[in-house]
Design a protein around this motif. Structure first.
Motif, PDB file in Angstrom:
ATOM      1  N   PRO A 114      -3.835 -25.140  22.067  1.00 21.91           N
ATOM      2  CA  PRO A 114      -3.664 -26.540  22.497  1.00 21.91           C
ATOM      3  C   PRO A 114      -4.747 -27.011  23.462  1.00 21.91           C
ATOM      4  N   GLN A 115      -5.227 -26.123  24.313  1.00 21.19           N
ATOM      5  CA  GLN A 115      -6.282 -26.460  25.273  1.00 21.19           C
ATOM      6  C   GLN A 115      -7.324 -25.335  25.278  1.00 21.19           C
ATOM      7  N   PRO A 116      -8.149 -25.264  24.242  1.00 24.49           N
ATOM      8  CA  PRO A 116      -9.114 -24.165  24.161  1.00 24.49           C
ATOM      9  C   PRO A 116     -10.244 -24.344  25.170  1.00 24.49           C
ATOM     10  N   GLY A 152       2.549 -31.830  13.368  1.00 26.62           N
ATOM     11  CA  GLY A 152       1.336 -32.596  13.640  1.00 26.62           C
ATOM     12  C   GLY A 152       0.461 -31.998  14.720  1.00 26.62           C
ATOM     13  N   GLY A 153       0.550 -30.677  14.906  1.00 24.38           N
ATOM     14  CA  GLY A 153      -0.255 -30.014  15.929  1.00 24.38           C
ATOM     15  C   GLY A 153       0.420 -29.893  17.279  1.00 24.38           C
ATOM     16  N   ARG A 154       1.636 -30.413  17.420  1.00 19.27           N
ATOM     17  CA  ARG A 154       2.386 -30.339  18.683  1.00 19.27           C
ATOM     18  C   ARG A 154       3.520 -29.330  18.506  1.00 19.27           C
ATOM     19  N   CYS A 155       3.197 -28.065  18.680  1.00 17.58           N
ATOM     20  CA  CYS A 155       4.124 -26.982  18.370  1.00 17.58           C
ATOM     21  C   CYS A 155       4.973 -26.596  19.570  1.00 17.58           C
ATOM     22  N   ASP A 156       6.239 -26.339  19.304  1.00 16.77           N
ATOM     23  CA  ASP A 156       7.078 -25.646  20.270  1.00 16.77           C
ATOM     24  C   ASP A 156       7.213 -24.203  19.805  1.00 16.77           C
ATOM     25  N   LEU A 157       8.105 -23.449  20.382  1.00 18.71           N
ATOM     26  CA  LEU A 157       8.228 -22.031  20.043  1.00 18.71           C
ATOM     27  C   LEU A 157       8.627 -21.841  18.588  1.00 18.71           C
ATOM     28  N   ALA A 158       9.579 -22.640  18.103  1.00 21.08           N
ATOM     29  CA  ALA A 158      10.028 -22.517  16.721  1.00 21.08           C
ATOM     30  C   ALA A 158       8.931 -22.931  15.738  1.00 21.08           C
ATOM     31  N   SER A 159       8.240 -24.030  16.040  1.00 22.74           N
ATOM     32  CA  SER A 159       7.175 -24.494  15.151  1.00 22.74           C
ATOM     33  C   SER A 159       6.038 -23.481  15.077  1.00 22.74           C
ATOM     34  N   ARG A 160       5.734 -22.860  16.191  1.00 24.61           N
ATOM     35  CA  ARG A 160       4.665 -21.870  16.189  1.00 24.61           C
ATOM     36  C   ARG A 160       5.046 -20.652  15.360  1.00 24.61           C
ATOM     37  N   PHE A 161       6.304 -20.225  15.463  1.00 24.13           N
ATOM     38  CA  PHE A 161       6.764 -19.090  14.661  1.00 24.13           C
ATOM     39  C   PHE A 161       6.717 -19.418  13.172  1.00 24.13           C
ATOM     40  N   LEU A 162       7.152 -20.606  12.803  1.00 28.83           N
ATOM     41  CA  LEU A 162       7.125 -21.010  11.393  1.00 28.83           C
ATOM     42  C   LEU A 162       5.690 -21.132  10.889  1.00 28.83           C
ATOM     43  N   THR A 163       4.790 -21.611  11.747  1.00 22.17           N
ATOM     44  CA  THR A 163       3.386 -21.718  11.355  1.00 22.17           C
ATOM     45  C   THR A 163       2.775 -20.340  11.148  1.00 22.17           C
ATOM     46  N   GLU A 164       3.112 -19.389  12.027  1.00 25.94           N
ATOM     47  CA  GLU A 164       2.633 -18.016  11.848  1.00 25.94           C
ATOM     48  C   GLU A 164       3.141 -17.425  10.542  1.00 25.94           C
ATOM     49  N   MET A 165       4.392 -17.697  10.199  1.00 26.64           N
ATOM     50  CA  MET A 165       4.949 -17.202   8.938  1.00 26.64           C
ATOM     51  C   MET A 165       4.234 -17.831   7.754  1.00 26.64           C
ATOM     52  N   LEU A 166       3.958 -19.130   7.829  1.00 28.27           N
ATOM     53  CA  LEU A 166       3.275 -19.821   6.743  1.00 28.27           C
ATOM     54  C   LEU A 166       1.875 -19.249   6.527  1.00 28.27           C
ATOM     55  N   VAL A 167       1.116 -19.093   7.604  1.00 23.88           N
ATOM     56  CA  VAL A 167      -0.245 -18.565   7.486  1.00 23.88           C
ATOM     57  C   VAL A 167      -0.226 -17.138   6.960  1.00 23.88           C
ATOM     58  N   VAL A 217      -4.939 -25.345  14.497  1.00 22.02           N
ATOM     59  CA  VAL A 217      -5.759 -25.015  15.666  1.00 22.02           C
ATOM     60  C   VAL A 217      -5.108 -25.545  16.936  1.00 22.02           C
ATOM     61  N   ASN A 218      -4.615 -26.774  16.904  1.00 23.74           N
ATOM     62  CA  ASN A 218      -3.946 -27.338  18.081  1.00 23.74           C
ATOM     63  C   ASN A 218      -2.636 -26.627  18.388  1.00 23.74           C
ATOM     64  N   CYS A 219      -2.036 -26.048  17.355  1.00 23.10           N
ATOM     65  CA  CYS A 219      -0.779 -25.327  17.555  1.00 23.10           C
ATOM     66  C   CYS A 219      -1.020 -24.019  18.309  1.00 23.10           C
ATOM     67  N   PHE A 220      -2.047 -23.274  17.915  1.00 22.18           N
ATOM     68  CA  PHE A 220      -2.328 -21.981  18.542  1.00 22.18           C
ATOM     69  C   PHE A 220      -3.243 -22.102  19.760  1.00 22.18           C
TER      70      PHE A 220
END
Length: 217
Positions: free
Chosen positions: A174-176, A76-91, A169-172
């Motif tokens: 979080p505070q732009p 839901g846009g609140r990524c930790d290290l694992a979620s960010r890695f999985l999101t990068e793989m998905l994209v 966007v919130n994953c990569f």
């Protein structure tokens, strides 16, 4: 739906006739007309209209898989290290799929079966069967420069879809910063305008894997 409203209460005359008037039950609501007096409003309106059709230039299965998996993998846009890695793989996987599937095409055989293959410099390489196209048909399926242009534009369209996804966007970011937030808002719109013009000016005749089929493929 209509209802009957009595104009007078009681009975009029010896015949007992009642005057009635039909009135609509719900009055139609009139919405105010949108005013677009300057070129900025007109450009934004046209952009939203055209970018709404950009997803049609993406492989259906890839776009659907991304839309389903994105909220789950990004938490839901609140990524930790694992979620960010999985999101990068998905994209990355979806972007590569959009690019490579732009070089696929299809045709219908004499039995009406749709056959898929990759466009090569020698013609269509069938990947779901064995068939040899006649020489007069091989030329129309050969790899061309416009295929690379469409693959690049498809990749840009997918990038715009990703930047429209608030979860990613919130994953990569979080505070732009203000500059980054402005860029993430303006860049997808610019990509939408550019790709819309390019797809309209240089349409493709291919109907590859995940793309809509024509009557004759």
């Amino acid at each position: 739906m209509e209802t009957k409203v009595d104009e007078e209460a009681g009975v009029n005359g010896a015949g007992g006739a009642i005057k009635e008037e039909k009135a609509p039950l719900l009055k139609a609501q009139e919405f105010p007309e949108v005013e677009r007096n300057n070129w900025i409003h007109k450009a934004i309106g046209q952009t939203f209209k055209t970018t709404g059709h950009l997803a049609n230039h993406l492989p259906t299965g890839t776009a659907l898989a991304y839309q389903v998996l994105s909220p789950v993998l990004t938490n839901g846009g609140r990524c930790d290290l694992a979620s960010r890695f999985l999101t990068e793989m998905l994209v990355s996987i979806c972007a590569f799929t959009c690019f490579i599937l732009s070089f696929t095409d299809s045709y219908r055989d004499l039995n009406g079966t749709v056959c898929y293959g990759f466009a090569t410099t020698n013609g269509l390489w069938i990947i779901d069967g064995k068939a040899v196209l006649p020489k007069e048909l091989t030329k129309s399926y050969r790899l061309q420069f416009i295929d690379f242009a469409h693959a690049l534009m498809t990749l840009l369209v997918f990038g715009a879809v990703v930047m429209f996804d608030h979860n990613v966007v919130n994953c990569f970011f979080p505070q732009p910063s203000a500059e980054v937030a402005e860029l993430l808002t303006a860049l997808p719109v610019a990509i939408g305008v550019f790709c819309s013009m390019m797809f309209a000016t240089f349409p493709t005749t291919r109907h590859g894997i995940g793309f809509p089929l024509s009557a004759h493929c």
